[in-house]
Design a protein around this motif. Structure first.
Motif, short mmCIF file in Angstrom:
data_model
loop_
_atom_site.label_atom_id
_atom_site.label_comp_id
_atom_site.label_asym_id
_atom_site.label_seq_id
_atom_site.Cartn_x
_atom_site.Cartn_y
_atom_site.Cartn_z
N ASN A 21 20.17 -7.33 -110.24
CA ASN A 21 19.90 -8.73 -109.91
C ASN A 21 20.81 -9.20 -108.79
OD1 ASN A 21 18.67 -11.49 -110.65
ND2 ASN A 21 20.87 -11.87 -110.77
N SER A 25 20.25 -10.69 -105.07
CA SER A 25 20.79 -11.99 -104.66
C SER A 25 21.70 -11.88 -103.44
CB SER A 25 21.58 -12.62 -105.82
OG SER A 25 20.71 -12.92 -106.90
N TYR A 83 15.93 -14.31 -115.90
CA TYR A 83 15.97 -13.29 -114.84
C TYR A 83 14.62 -13.17 -114.14
CZ TYR A 83 20.60 -11.33 -115.87
OH TYR A 83 21.96 -11.14 -116.00
N SER A 86 13.95 -16.11 -111.59
CA SER A 86 14.69 -15.93 -110.33
C SER A 86 14.09 -14.83 -109.48
CB SER A 86 16.16 -15.63 -110.63
OG SER A 86 16.79 -16.73 -111.23
N THR A 87 13.65 -13.75 -110.12
CA THR A 87 13.06 -12.62 -109.41
C THR A 87 11.82 -13.05 -108.62
OG1 THR A 87 13.88 -11.00 -111.00
CG2 THR A 87 11.94 -10.36 -109.71
N LYS A 90 13.16 -16.07 -105.56
CA LYS A 90 14.09 -15.80 -104.45
C LYS A 90 13.41 -15.31 -103.16
CE LYS A 90 16.82 -13.27 -106.97
NZ LYS A 90 17.92 -12.38 -107.45
N ARG A 106 15.98 -22.74 -104.00
CA ARG A 106 17.33 -22.68 -104.56
C ARG A 106 17.37 -23.30 -105.95
NH1 ARG A 106 21.76 -20.26 -104.01
NH2 ARG A 106 23.12 -22.07 -103.80
N ASP A 109 15.57 -20.92 -108.40
CA ASP A 109 16.41 -19.75 -108.66
C ASP A 109 17.56 -20.10 -109.59
OD1 ASP A 109 17.79 -17.27 -108.43
OD2 ASP A 109 18.94 -18.08 -106.76
N ARG A 110 18.20 -21.24 -109.33
CA ARG A 110 19.35 -21.65 -110.16
C ARG A 110 18.90 -22.06 -111.57
NH1 ARG A 110 23.32 -19.08 -108.71
NH2 ARG A 110 21.50 -17.78 -108.32
N GLY A 112 16.55 -20.52 -113.16
CA GLY A 112 16.49 -19.22 -113.82
C GLY A 112 17.86 -18.77 -114.29
N LYS A 113 18.86 -18.97 -113.44
CA LYS A 113 20.23 -18.62 -113.81
C LYS A 113 20.70 -19.49 -114.97
CE LYS A 113 24.90 -18.15 -111.90
NZ LYS A 113 25.11 -16.76 -112.32
#
Length: 387
Positions: A21, A25, A83, A86-87, A90, A106, A109-110, A112-113
């Motif tokens: 990952n 990134s 995960y 985000s995959t 991004k 962004r 993605d965040r 997802g984090k």
């Protein structure tokens, strides 16, 4: 539980997931600030807002995903979903034509984090006993950072020797490949570890946290305001004379240092105390921030990025291990979520503060203020008595 010095199955496969990952990134991250500032023409103040708002909005989810994992007694599915999200998102940076497009990707993605972080960390903590948490989180962070090293090196090679210096969008699109591999490892390698029995309902409350944990969260929040997003460190080394094509190499040095000391520092924290190691890390940040404020040569850019790598290793994984030690097992996901949310919420004022101080004054003021806030945090951390 693992025996001896062995790394548990979950820690190993979650480490592989983070490796791939972060490979994905960090193909993006070293060149994203320049892409925003130099190609899309986004002002520094707006870059600060993009970074701060996206991190803070996503971080609100961390406490709820941690709480939900405690309620369900399950961690893996939430981590997989985070995960996967985000995959998917991004690589969409390849199509960005405005600050709003970058902001949207962004934030996604965040998010997802935000969904995956607390359940994943709780799964790691549940997979080992407290005497091995420092090294387990250290191993995980080492794999994470090793992936970042591979990602940064990949971008450098592609940009310098294969695709050219204006290949940002192609690199963003290619980043999906390692990300997909990482998702496969958590799906097929990691095993669920149930920690909460049916019927238990952990409370989502500040008061449920032990005193030491509340002090730690407050200290890390204050530090978070002065620990600006990495975007500003990358922008700063550009003003110190580092060419755009060389930025990924300087960032590579940061990742090499971070990865090299991660596991040994984790073992050290298990031996001499996690609070002590965390305090050393804060001291390193203070020196690094002061260096960023007052030195301007390319040589110092290399030195300070290496120093920043040491700081990150001594603080990031150690803090997670500390939270896991302080929190009772039945609220560990919630506690990790609160911790990560506190850091994430601090990213908003941090991004705004750095962006506007840079725009109105200078990088010297930006990093001097960061050093002051880190000093306040260090003094608070020293009041914690680690068992």
């Amino acid at each position: 539980m693992p025996n001896g010095k062995k790394i548990s199955r979950n820690v190993f496969f979650l480490g592989l997931t983070s490796f791939f990952n972060d490979w994905s990134s960090e193909m993006i991250f070293p060149i994203l600030p320049a892409f925003m500032a130099e190609i899309l023409g986004i002002p520094k103040s707006l870059i600060g807002i993009i970074d701060g708002v996206s991190e803070s909005l996503a971080s609100i989810l961390k406490v709820f995903s941690g709480y939900l994992s405690d309620r369900l007694g399950k961690r893996k599915n939430l981590a997989v979903f985070g995960y996967s999200l985000s995959t998917i998102l991004k690589p969409l940076l390849a199509f960005a034509q405005s600050w709003l497009a970058v902001f949207s990707v962004r934030v996604g993605d965040r998010i997802g984090k935000g969904i995956r972080t607390a359940p994943r960390d709780a799964l790691i903590a549940a997979s080992v006993d407290s005497k091995k948490r420092g090294r387990s989180f250290g191993f995980h962070r080492a794999m994470d950072t090793l992936g970042a090293l591979f990602g940064t090196l990949t971008t450098f090679i592609l940009m310098k020797y294969i695709l050219g210096p204006q290949s940002h969008r192609t690199i963003f699109a290619l980043s999906i490949i390692p990300a997909v591999v990482g998702v496969m490892f958590i799906i097929f390698g990691a095993k669920e570890t149930k920690t909460v029995t049916p019927g238990e309902k952990p409370k989502l409350s500040w008061k449920t946290l032990p005193k030491n944990l509340r002090i730690l969260v407050v200290a890390t929040f204050i530090f978070g305001i002065g620990n600006y997003t990495f975007t500003f460190f990358l922008l700063r080394i550009r003003t110190m004379g580092i060419a755009m094509a060389i930025v990924p190499l300087v960032y590579l040095l940061y990742n090499v240092v971070y990865s090299a000391v991660s596991y040994p520092a984790g073992i050290l924290s298990d031996k001499i105390g996690k609070r002590t190691v965390y305090a050393i890390g804060l001291g390193m940040y203070i020196l690094t921030a002061l260096g960023m404020a007052f030195f301007n040569s390319p040589t110092w850019a290399w030195i300070l990025m290496a120093s920043y790598g040491l700081h990150m290793r001594f603080t990031t994984a150690t803090a997670r291990a500390l939270v896991s030690d302080f929190a009772p097992e039945e609220i560990r996901g919630t506690a990790l979520g609160i911790y990560h949310t506190g850091i994430g919420i601090a990213d908003l004022p941090a991004g705004l503060l750095a962006g506007f101080l840079w725009q109105l004054y200078s990088p010297k003021v930006v990093f001097s203020v960061g050093a002051i806030l880190a000093t306040v945090s260090l003094l608070i951390i020293l009041t914690i008595k680690e068992k």
